[in-house]
Design an enzyme around this catalytic site. Structure first.
Site, PDB file in Angstrom:
ATOM      1  N   CYS A   1      -7.546 -19.600  -3.432  1.00 33.83           N
ATOM      2  CA  CYS A   1      -7.524 -19.485  -4.892  1.00 33.83           C
ATOM      3  C   CYS A   1      -8.705 -18.623  -5.344  1.00 33.83           C
ATOM      4  O   CYS A   1      -9.852 -18.878  -4.975  1.00 33.83           O
ATOM      5  CB  CYS A   1      -7.593 -20.863  -5.535  1.00 33.83           C
ATOM      6  SG  CYS A   1      -7.831 -20.798  -7.336  1.00 33.83           S
TER       7      CYS A   1
ATOM      8  N   CYS B   1      -7.637 -27.249 -10.059  1.00 32.99           N
ATOM      9  CA  CYS B   1      -8.486 -26.071  -9.973  1.00 32.99           C
ATOM     10  C   CYS B   1      -9.760 -26.273 -10.804  1.00 32.99           C
ATOM     11  O   CYS B   1     -10.876 -25.996 -10.351  1.00 32.99           O
ATOM     12  CB  CYS B   1      -7.708 -24.858 -10.467  1.00 32.99           C
ATOM     13  SG  CYS B   1      -8.473 -23.274 -10.090  1.00 32.99           S
TER      14      CYS B   1
ATOM     15  N   CYS C   1      -4.657 -21.383  -8.217  1.00 37.67           N
ATOM     16  CA  CYS C   1      -3.989 -22.678  -8.107  1.00 37.67           C
ATOM     17  C   CYS C   1      -2.938 -22.826  -9.210  1.00 37.67           C
ATOM     18  O   CYS C   1      -3.201 -22.512 -10.368  1.00 37.67           O
ATOM     19  CB  CYS C   1      -4.985 -23.821  -8.282  1.00 37.67           C
ATOM     20  SG  CYS C   1      -6.156 -24.003  -6.940  1.00 37.67           S
TER      21      CYS C   1
ATOM     22  N   CYS D   1     -11.172 -21.069  -7.577  1.00 36.35           N
ATOM     23  CA  CYS D   1     -11.922 -22.204  -7.024  1.00 36.35           C
ATOM     24  C   CYS D   1     -12.040 -22.148  -5.505  1.00 36.35           C
ATOM     25  O   CYS D   1     -12.692 -22.996  -4.903  1.00 36.35           O
ATOM     26  CB  CYS D   1     -11.281 -23.525  -7.447  1.00 36.35           C
ATOM     27  SG  CYS D   1      -9.774 -23.926  -6.546  1.00 36.35           S
TER      28      CYS D   1
ATOM     29  N   GLY E   1      17.133 -43.102  -3.777  1.00 38.72           N
ATOM     30  CA  GLY E   1      17.804 -41.828  -3.531  1.00 38.72           C
ATOM     31  C   GLY E   1      19.216 -41.745  -4.073  1.00 38.72           C
ATOM     32  O   GLY E   1      19.800 -40.670  -4.099  1.00 38.72           O
TER      33      GLY E   1
END
Lengths: 308, 363, 197
Positions: free
Chosen positions: A253, A284, A278, A256, A44
């Site tokens: 979606c 997808c 998506c 899909c 980080g």
């Protein structure tokens, strides 16, 4: 494109003559590699590095490209996504760049890749231990919006003096009834450094936590590299009474039928009618191959054929 | 929709071909030779060398041609090429006292040793369009001077230095390494070597605006153009294996020494201070603006309160680079629809809540 | 700067590809502390440098990094200087890399560069030669990069090393990072790793 190959991996091309493997000279790679090792050792923390000028503009992913160029080898399979999609112009351009200068194999399949360079998304398909995710980062400093001065933000990180960030978030709660950040939602890494996850939607933040893959972040213009080692605790900042939540859609979606993925809203006609699909194109497509269908599987066919 | 379609690669390829065709323009018009740019657009070539941080007229001209005359794009092309070049080491400091000047003026004295040399300047031209230039075939000639210029022209600063009226120039002790911001990131506060390097590569427009702002009171430092000189200097280098300096060639430079006011303090008698500008090629505006900003950036060192943008190191050094700035501004053209979608979800959510609150209040 | 004797032992063959492979192993080791990796790089550094230590330092050092050698490793100094261009560090606290061939006489970890609170990355990376490393053993590692706990066995370290390591770990974000090397194998310990003995 690559779908013809059984492994869905495109073959390597020869490297471009006159340039070193991976474009960068060896000295530059060593400098970046040293920065990467320190970045992993201090999760980080933003390691300053001597970012080079790349043949692509700043803002187009020069940091991510330098990280990938320093990590990648002939055994790797590279996937590049922008906004979750493999076929966005910038993703295509970066993939082509590495195909030229490193001659590596490329793929659009998340599970077939060993290195995934990304802008603004984490793939929906869970990552594995043998994978490295390289993020392109525009502004690496999570405290920049509170304090413009580098000298000051560096001191705040040094002392873990993050009170100002908490106050800022709480002011948003007071004003909007929630933390009003949709993307680039700050996280705390391994209980110490506050870090910018890059402008991914906060939907993706939970994927950073305890991920089996190594996550590397490159900011070229701002000259910073940072990292999250695998299996490292990453917590999105929040308050007990205002816990962190992610985006949800009422829709699935259209292509899909997925209800667990980040959805893009696509305007399909002049009346403003829209469908939700998506953002992760590989995810997808994979679902459709498995036989999943949404409410309007051909929703984009008309628009798609008329474009480019 | 420019995303969900396959064939992005072909679209990019076609865009590049269209760019090439547009660049060439009407094929009935003769194609530009880069030598024409080198000879006739010298100031554009100089600016690209300066901001591109690479002294090579032919490559700068090529970059200008390739970029359709977009000088920032041209500087970017040079930078991207420069970064792949091997480094042998650092040249010896150039001796601008020994500059073979084509122009040298001082505004602080009516006359100076060596004289005021006007050289090729726009300064006293009347800005009237010269329609005769629209026709080809002009061959203007300048008269040749009968008195040669002095070999070494002392700098005005040195004359003031003898009286102690201006802060002395103190070279670094020994061979202190010079910073290079193209190899490492900048630490703040940044030393003057790194600051000057940043300004020398900086965007002319940005420096011009900042320099101007100091004149209008945002970090005022009472500048006088002590001296401005333009000319050619020799570049020397000491190869490790030889141990002595050899001449690599000549470079054209513009140097500006600003003389600025400084009140002095209890410990220090009043003394003028300096701002310095040095740029590749003939670039007077840039060298002067650089000298103004250099002086402004010395605020802290000279005990002045930092109140104006031009005095703020982080503000100036982080925003001066045309290639960085253009990249980040223009990257907004890249798709951001995922971020925008999260903002949409957020704002819609907040509007729904807001509507509920208002409805409850109305009940 | 002392004069350099040109060594007879070769450096990395095909440096661009070889150093990429070594770096990826180093990155893997640092990202997954306690994972023992073995380099397949062909390299015959002069004694007492192991193949792993030689591969690591040739991959990571150059003219921008000061390298410190302990007394036992002095005989390999010219080899490293010649192949990397790295200058010698006069003191442990100046070193970007330190090569320790005699790990029983390891200087205190606090004698090396630990970085500052503002720049914790400006710290020494140590390459310490040990007798052997194994992915099993009495040591129990935990921290970032480790799912749960990971066992490790190391022979040939000074007895107080793990005590020092705890102090190093507590100084986070400051601290040194360590590669332990034995033959062709190495393991990494970033400052974040907790080690139970």
């Amino acid at each position: 494109m690559n779908a013809s190959s059984p492994l869905q991996v495109a073959p390597a091309a020869g490297t471009t003559e006159g340039y070193n493997f991976g474009y960068l000279d060896e000295q530059t790679k060593r400098m970046i590699r040293r920065a990467l090792l320190k970045a992993v050792a201090i999760p980080g923390y933003q390691v300053p590095f001597g970012s080079r000028e790349m043949p692509l503009p700043y803002g187009w992913g020069t940091g991510g490209i330098q990280v990938t160029a320093s990590v990648i080898g002939p055994a790797d399979v590279l996937k590049v996504i922008d906004q979750g999609a493999d076929d966005t112009t910038n993703a295509v351009s970066i993939r082509k760049f590495f195909n030229r200068v490193a001659g590596v194999r490329t793929t659009e399949k998340t599970s077939a890749a060993t290195i995934i360079q990304t802008r603004h998304r984490v793939p929906e398909t869970p990552l594995a231990e043998n994978q490295i995710l390289v993020y392109q980062v525009p502004i690496p400093e999570p405290l920049r919006w509170l304090e413009a001065r580098e000298a000051e933000t560096r001191r705040m990180h040094a002392l873990a003096e993050y009170g100002a960030m908490r106050v800022n978030l709480y002011e948003e709660v007071a004003r909007y009834g929630r933390i009003a950040k949709g993307y680039d939602y700050p996280v705390e890494v391994n209980g110490r450094y506050i870090m910018s996850p890059s402008p991914i939607p906060k939907f993706d933040n939970p994927k950073l936590d305890n991920n089996p893959a190594l996550q590397l972040f490159g900011a070229g213009r701002e000259r910073r590299i940072y990292a999250i080692p695998p299996y490292t605790k990453v917590k999105s900042l929040d308050f007990e009474d205002y816990p962190f939540t992610v985006e949800r859609w009422a829709q699935a979606c259209a292509l899909c039928g997925a209800t667990d993925s980040f959805l893009d809203e696509v305007i399909v006609d002049d009346q403003g009618a829209r469908v939700f699909v998506c953002s992760d194109t590989d995810y997808c497509e994979d679902r459709r191959k498995q036989g999943f269908r949404g409410a309007a599987p051909d929703a984009l066919a008309a628009t798609a054929s008329g474009a480019s | 929709m420019y995303v969900a379609v396959k064939g992005g690669e072909r679209a990019i390829e076609n865009a590049h071909r269209m760019l090439a065709e547009t660049r060439r323009g009407d094929p009935a018009t003769p194609e530009l030779a880069t030598t024409q740019l080198v000879e006739q657009l010298t100031l554009a070539v100089d600016r690209v060398m300066g901001e591109g941080s690479l002294y090579d007229r032919d490559l700068a001209a090529l970059a200008i041609k390739q970029s359709r005359g977009d000088l920032i794009e041209a500087a970017f092309l040079l930078r991207a090429y420069r970064t792949t070049l091997a480094r042998f080491g650092a040249a010896e400091p150039v001796d601008t006292n020994a500059m073979r000047v084509v122009r040298r003026i001082s505004s602080t004295f009516k006359d100076v040793p060596g004289g005021q040399v006007l050289g090729p300047t726009f300064d006293y031209t009347h800005r009237l369009l010269d329609f005769s230039l629209a026709a080809a075939g002009t061959r203007p000639e300048a008269p040749v001077s009968t008195t040669p210029l002095a070999g070494k022209l002392p700098r005005i600063g040195e004359l003031l230095e003898r009286e102690g009226l201006i802060e002395p120039v103190v070279p670094d002790a020994g061979d202190a390494p010079v910073g290079d911001l193209t190899r490492e990131s900048i630490d703040f506060p940044a030393d003057r070597d790194v600051r000057l390097q940043n300004l020398a590569r900086g965007d002319e427009g940005f420096l011009l605006a900042l320099g101007y702002s100091t004149q209008r009171g945002y970090g005022r430092n009472h500048p006088f153009c002590g001296e401005l000189r333009v000319g050619r200097v020799a570049l020397e280098y000491v190869p490790e294996e030889l141990g002595f300096a050899i001449e690599l060639g000549d470079v054209d430079l513009t140097e500006c020494q600003m003389i600025n006011q400084f009140k002095g303090s209890a410990e220090q008698p009043p003394q003028f201070t300096r701002g310095y500008g040095l740029v590749f090629g003939h670039a007077e505006r840039k060298a002067m603006a650089m000298a103004l900003v250099d002086r402004a950036l010395r605020a802290q060192e000279l005990g002045e309160t930092v109140v104006a943008p031009a005095q703020d190191q982080e503000f100036v050094l982080y925003h001066s680079d045309s290639v960085q700035a253009t990249g980040f501004v223009e990257h907004l053209k890249l798709p951001h629809y995922v971020d925008f979608q999260s903002e949409l979800v957020l704002v819609r959510g907040m509007r729904v809540e807001c509507g509920q609150v208002q409805a409850e209040a109305a009940e | 700067m002392t004069a350099l004797t040109i060594p007879t032992a070769a450096g990395l063959a095909e440096p661009a590809l070889a150093s990429q492979r070594v770096f990826r192993q180093a990155l893997e080791a640092m990202a997954r502390p306690g994972t023992v990796v073995g380099t397949e790089i062909v390299l015959a550094p002069p004694a007492p440098l192991s193949r792993a230590a030689g591969a690591l330092i040739l991959t990571l050092a150059d003219f921008e990094t000061l390298v410190w050698f302990d007394r036992a490793a002095q005989s390999a100094a010219d080899y490293v200087r010649f192949h990397t261009g790295a200058p010698l560090a006069a003191q442990t606290a100046d070193a970007a890399f330190a090569i320790v061939a005699d790990s029983t006489n390891l200087p205190p970890l606090t004698a090396f560069a630990l970085g500052t609170d503002e720049y914790p990355d400006r710290s020494t990376s140590l390459i310490v030669e040990v007798e052997s490393i194994a992915g099993t053993g009495p040591l129990m590692l935990s921290g970032p990069g480790i799912l749960g706990r990971r066992p490790l066995g190391v022979h040939g370290l000074a007895p107080d090393f793990w005590h020092q390591w705890r102090t190093n770990h507590r100084a986070f974000p400051r601290g040194v990072d360590v590669f332990l090397t034995a033959g062709a194998r190495f393991v990494a310990l970033p400052r974040t790793t907790t080690v139970e003995t």
